[in-house]
Design a protein around this motif. Structure first.
Motif, PDB file in Angstrom:
ATOM      1  N   LEU A 138       0.982  -0.978  -0.190  1.00  0.00           N
ATOM      2  CA  LEU A 138      -0.091   0.105  -0.081  1.00  0.00           C
ATOM      3  C   LEU A 138       0.768   1.256  -0.004  1.00  0.00           C
ATOM      4  CD1 LEU A 138      -2.805  -1.080   2.385  1.00  0.00           C
ATOM      5  CD2 LEU A 138      -3.012  -0.737   0.044  1.00  0.00           C
ATOM      6  N   GLY A 139       2.111   1.248   0.542  1.00  0.00           N
ATOM      7  CA  GLY A 139       2.718   2.135   0.803  1.00  0.00           C
ATOM      8  C   GLY A 139       3.463   2.636  -0.589  1.00  0.00           C
ATOM      9  N   LEU A 140       3.888   1.497  -1.323  1.00  0.00           N
ATOM     10  CA  LEU A 140       4.355   1.608  -2.698  1.00  0.00           C
ATOM     11  C   LEU A 140       3.491   2.153  -3.860  1.00  0.00           C
ATOM     12  CD1 LEU A 140       6.684  -1.515  -2.953  1.00  0.00           C
ATOM     13  CD2 LEU A 140       7.363   0.884  -2.535  1.00  0.00           C
ATOM     14  N   LEU A 141       2.197   1.716  -3.548  1.00  0.00           N
ATOM     15  CA  LEU A 141       0.966   1.948  -4.436  1.00  0.00           C
ATOM     16  C   LEU A 141       0.691   3.435  -4.232  1.00  0.00           C
ATOM     17  CD1 LEU A 141      -0.943  -1.342  -4.241  1.00  0.00           C
ATOM     18  CD2 LEU A 141       0.134  -0.272  -6.326  1.00  0.00           C
ATOM     19  N   LYS A 142       0.552   4.001  -3.097  1.00  0.00           N
ATOM     20  CA  LYS A 142       0.417   5.504  -2.751  1.00  0.00           C
ATOM     21  C   LYS A 142       1.610   6.250  -3.397  1.00  0.00           C
ATOM     22  CE  LYS A 142      -0.289   8.462   0.994  1.00  0.00           C
ATOM     23  NZ  LYS A 142      -0.544   8.754   2.641  1.00  0.00           N
ATOM     24  N   ARG A 143       2.609   5.976  -3.094  1.00  0.00           N
ATOM     25  CA  ARG A 143       3.931   6.662  -3.779  1.00  0.00           C
ATOM     26  C   ARG A 143       3.730   6.808  -5.308  1.00  0.00           C
ATOM     27  NH1 ARG A 143       9.109   3.786  -1.934  1.00  0.00           N
ATOM     28  NH2 ARG A 143       9.755   4.970  -3.734  1.00  0.00           N
ATOM     29  N   ALA A 144       3.285   5.642  -5.799  1.00  0.00           N
ATOM     30  CA  ALA A 144       3.153   5.560  -7.238  1.00  0.00           C
ATOM     31  C   ALA A 144       2.029   6.494  -7.847  1.00  0.00           C
ATOM     32  CB  ALA A 144       2.909   4.177  -7.918  1.00  0.00           C
ATOM     33  N   VAL A 145       1.114   6.938  -6.719  1.00  0.00           N
ATOM     34  CA  VAL A 145      -0.189   7.577  -7.345  1.00  0.00           C
ATOM     35  C   VAL A 145       0.334   8.877  -7.263  1.00  0.00           C
ATOM     36  CG1 VAL A 145      -2.393   8.279  -6.616  1.00  0.00           C
ATOM     37  CG2 VAL A 145      -2.138   6.016  -6.703  1.00  0.00           C
ATOM     38  N   GLN A 146       1.049   9.286  -6.209  1.00  0.00           N
ATOM     39  CA  GLN A 146       1.579  10.867  -5.799  1.00  0.00           C
ATOM     40  C   GLN A 146       2.540  11.114  -6.944  1.00  0.00           C
ATOM     41  OE1 GLN A 146       3.065  10.158  -1.924  1.00  0.00           O
ATOM     42  NE2 GLN A 146       1.252  10.756  -0.963  1.00  0.00           N
ATOM     43  N   ALA A 147       3.273  10.207  -7.547  1.00  0.00           N
ATOM     44  CA  ALA A 147       4.478  10.318  -8.668  1.00  0.00           C
ATOM     45  C   ALA A 147       3.602  10.486  -9.961  1.00  0.00           C
ATOM     46  CB  ALA A 147       5.464   9.429  -8.656  1.00  0.00           C
ATOM     47  N   GLY A 148       2.479  10.085 -10.072  1.00  0.00           N
ATOM     48  CA  GLY A 148       1.889  10.159 -11.092  1.00  0.00           C
ATOM     49  C   GLY A 148       2.261   8.997 -12.183  1.00  0.00           C
ATOM     50  N   ARG A 149       2.641   7.909 -11.661  1.00  0.00           N
ATOM     51  CA  ARG A 149       3.047   6.720 -12.173  1.00  0.00           C
ATOM     52  C   ARG A 149       1.927   5.689 -12.774  1.00  0.00           C
ATOM     53  NH1 ARG A 149       8.169   5.116 -12.313  1.00  0.00           N
ATOM     54  NH2 ARG A 149       7.365   4.234 -14.012  1.00  0.00           N
ATOM     55  N   VAL A 150       0.761   5.977 -11.920  1.00  0.00           N
ATOM     56  CA  VAL A 150      -0.233   5.063 -12.111  1.00  0.00           C
ATOM     57  C   VAL A 150      -1.757   5.715 -12.347  1.00  0.00           C
ATOM     58  CG1 VAL A 150       0.802   3.168 -10.814  1.00  0.00           C
ATOM     59  CG2 VAL A 150      -0.824   4.634  -9.698  1.00  0.00           C
ATOM     60  N   ASP A 151      -2.693   5.100 -12.364  1.00  0.00           N
ATOM     61  CA  ASP A 151      -3.837   6.135 -12.386  1.00  0.00           C
ATOM     62  C   ASP A 151      -4.142   6.689 -11.177  1.00  0.00           C
ATOM     63  OD1 ASP A 151      -6.659   6.514 -12.532  1.00  0.00           O
ATOM     64  OD2 ASP A 151      -7.161   4.807 -14.020  1.00  0.00           O
ATOM     65  N   ASP A 192       4.089  -8.020 -15.938  1.00  0.00           N
ATOM     66  CA  ASP A 192       3.954  -6.970 -16.860  1.00  0.00           C
ATOM     67  C   ASP A 192       2.651  -6.724 -17.079  1.00  0.00           C
ATOM     68  OD1 ASP A 192       6.613  -6.535 -17.308  1.00  0.00           O
ATOM     69  OD2 ASP A 192       6.688  -7.921 -18.842  1.00  0.00           O
ATOM     70  N   LEU A 193       1.690  -7.663 -16.927  1.00  0.00           N
ATOM     71  CA  LEU A 193      -0.107  -7.483 -17.253  1.00  0.00           C
ATOM     72  C   LEU A 193      -0.350  -6.894 -15.914  1.00  0.00           C
ATOM     73  CD1 LEU A 193      -0.997 -11.028 -18.677  1.00  0.00           C
ATOM     74  CD2 LEU A 193      -0.897  -8.681 -19.758  1.00  0.00           C
ATOM     75  N   TYR A 194       0.244  -7.242 -14.726  1.00  0.00           N
ATOM     76  CA  TYR A 194      -0.178  -6.458 -13.689  1.00  0.00           C
ATOM     77  C   TYR A 194       0.019  -4.764 -13.512  1.00  0.00           C
ATOM     78  CZ  TYR A 194      -0.418  -4.919  -8.658  1.00  0.00           C
ATOM     79  OH  TYR A 194      -0.378  -4.145  -7.566  1.00  0.00           O
ATOM     80  N   LEU A 195       1.297  -4.469 -14.192  1.00  0.00           N
ATOM     81  CA  LEU A 195       1.585  -3.129 -14.119  1.00  0.00           C
ATOM     82  C   LEU A 195       0.649  -2.335 -15.011  1.00  0.00           C
ATOM     83  CD1 LEU A 195       5.503  -2.911 -14.285  1.00  0.00           C
ATOM     84  CD2 LEU A 195       3.934  -2.349 -12.312  1.00  0.00           C
ATOM     85  N   ARG A 196       0.400  -3.161 -16.320  1.00  0.00           N
ATOM     86  CA  ARG A 196      -0.521  -2.527 -17.193  1.00  0.00           C
ATOM     87  C   ARG A 196      -1.941  -2.208 -16.466  1.00  0.00           C
ATOM     88  NH1 ARG A 196       0.083  -6.129 -22.664  1.00  0.00           N
ATOM     89  NH2 ARG A 196       2.341  -6.445 -22.675  1.00  0.00           N
ATOM     90  N   SER A 197      -2.252  -3.027 -15.558  1.00  0.00           N
ATOM     91  CA  SER A 197      -3.504  -2.717 -15.022  1.00  0.00           C
ATOM     92  C   SER A 197      -3.566  -1.504 -14.265  1.00  0.00           C
ATOM     93  CB  SER A 197      -3.989  -3.962 -14.363  1.00  0.00           C
ATOM     94  OG  SER A 197      -3.232  -4.007 -13.192  1.00  0.00           O
ATOM     95  N   LEU A 198      -2.431  -1.112 -13.891  1.00  0.00           N
ATOM     96  CA  LEU A 198      -2.220   0.152 -12.804  1.00  0.00           C
ATOM     97  C   LEU A 198      -2.076   1.594 -13.499  1.00  0.00           C
ATOM     98  CD1 LEU A 198       0.704  -1.268 -10.570  1.00  0.00           C
ATOM     99  CD2 LEU A 198      -2.018  -1.586 -10.283  1.00  0.00           C
ATOM    100  N   ARG A 199      -1.561   1.320 -14.804  1.00  0.00           N
ATOM    101  CA  ARG A 199      -1.358   2.706 -15.345  1.00  0.00           C
ATOM    102  C   ARG A 199      -2.634   3.487 -15.976  1.00  0.00           C
ATOM    103  NH1 ARG A 199       3.568  -0.462 -17.680  1.00  0.00           N
ATOM    104  NH2 ARG A 199       5.196   0.523 -16.243  1.00  0.00           N
ATOM    105  N   PRO A 200      -2.445   4.724 -16.223  1.00  0.00           N
ATOM    106  CA  PRO A 200      -3.800   5.362 -16.508  1.00  0.00           C
ATOM    107  C   PRO A 200      -4.057   4.910 -17.810  1.00  0.00           C
ATOM    108  CG  PRO A 200      -1.996   6.861 -15.806  1.00  0.00           C
ATOM    109  CD  PRO A 200      -1.356   5.533 -15.678  1.00  0.00           C
ATOM    110  N   ALA A 201      -5.380   4.922 -18.414  1.00  0.00           N
ATOM    111  CA  ALA A 201      -6.037   4.638 -19.755  1.00  0.00           C
ATOM    112  C   ALA A 201      -5.460   5.780 -20.749  1.00  0.00           C
ATOM    113  CB  ALA A 201      -7.472   4.393 -19.495  1.00  0.00           C
ATOM    114  N   SER A 202      -4.840   5.135 -21.674  1.00  0.00           N
ATOM    115  CA  SER A 202      -4.382   6.154 -22.773  1.00  0.00           C
ATOM    116  C   SER A 202      -5.606   6.716 -23.529  1.00  0.00           C
ATOM    117  CB  SER A 202      -3.550   5.682 -23.645  1.00  0.00           C
ATOM    118  OG  SER A 202      -3.891   4.353 -24.218  1.00  0.00           O
TER     119      SER A 202
END
Length: 202
Positions: A138-151, A192-202
């Motif tokens: 959860l900590g890593l996912l929160k950081r990813a959101v804050q950094a704009g790396r995921v949706d 790799d498939l998991y990472l794709r599910s986290l990224r913003p929709a293009s």
């Protein structure tokens, strides 16, 4: 007649016993592994075994505590090795895969215990491991959101659940196939498939 088994310190002998139990669990359910099996695996008597562990339950609890400490140490080190939260997620995933590949008896111990209806100290140790693991994710996912790396609207708790579910699925498949190599070969593509599910929709 002197014993041919070298004398070890209490801690060293306990570690040897735990290692033997986990190695035996690679091929058999912990419920089917006897203290005689474990004693024979390291060349000591059952009596010598009971000098270090009161009973089989205490032995398996020690094994689970070892797993919790070792796996937690590995995933925390993997997470801290990079500032990029998505790369950290990958490294945590890889560290877990490597740990299971090196100790294939561990999942059998965990799955066996979780199937038991009653609570136990061993099951509580598993819960403690998973709680800490989930907080790390959860900590890593929160950081990813804050950094704009995921949706930006990412459901972090669901993403953490999915991460753990993917790992459990891979481990289960490797147990069914009987080949740990499938875990290593499938893991990168699945992640790799998991990472794709986290990224913003293009």
């Amino acid at each position: 007649m002197a014993s041919s088994t070298p004398r070890l310190t209490t801690a060293s002998r306990q570690a040897e016993i735990v290692d033997a139990a986990l190695r035996l669990a690679q091929a058999r359910s912990p419920a089917l592994i006897t203290t005689t099996d474990i004693a024979q695996a390291i060349g000591v008597t059952q009596g010598a075994l009971f000098k270090h562990f009161e009973n089989k339950e205490a032995l398996w609890l020690a094994a689970m505590e070892w797993v919790r400490e070792q796996l937690t140490e590995r995933i925390e080190a993997a997470a801290a090795a990079t500032a990029d939260p998505l790369q950290a997620l990958r490294q945590v995933f890889d560290a877990h895969v490597d740990f299971v590949a090196q100790h294939p008896g561990v999942p059998r111990l965990i799955f066996h215990e979780l199937q038991q209806p009653a609570d136990s100290p061993l099951k509580e140790s598993v819960r403690t491991l998973m709680k800490g693991y989930r907080q790390l994710l959860l900590g890593l996912l929160k950081r990813a959101v804050q950094a704009g790396r995921v949706d930006a609207e990412l459901d972090a708790p669901a993403a953490a659940t999915l991460f753990l579910g993917i790992m459990q699925g891979l481990v289960m498949q490797s147990m069914i196939s009987g080949h740990v190599s499938t875990l290593r070969s499938e893991a990168p593509r699945v992640f790799d498939l998991y990472l794709r599910s986290l990224r913003p929709a293009s």
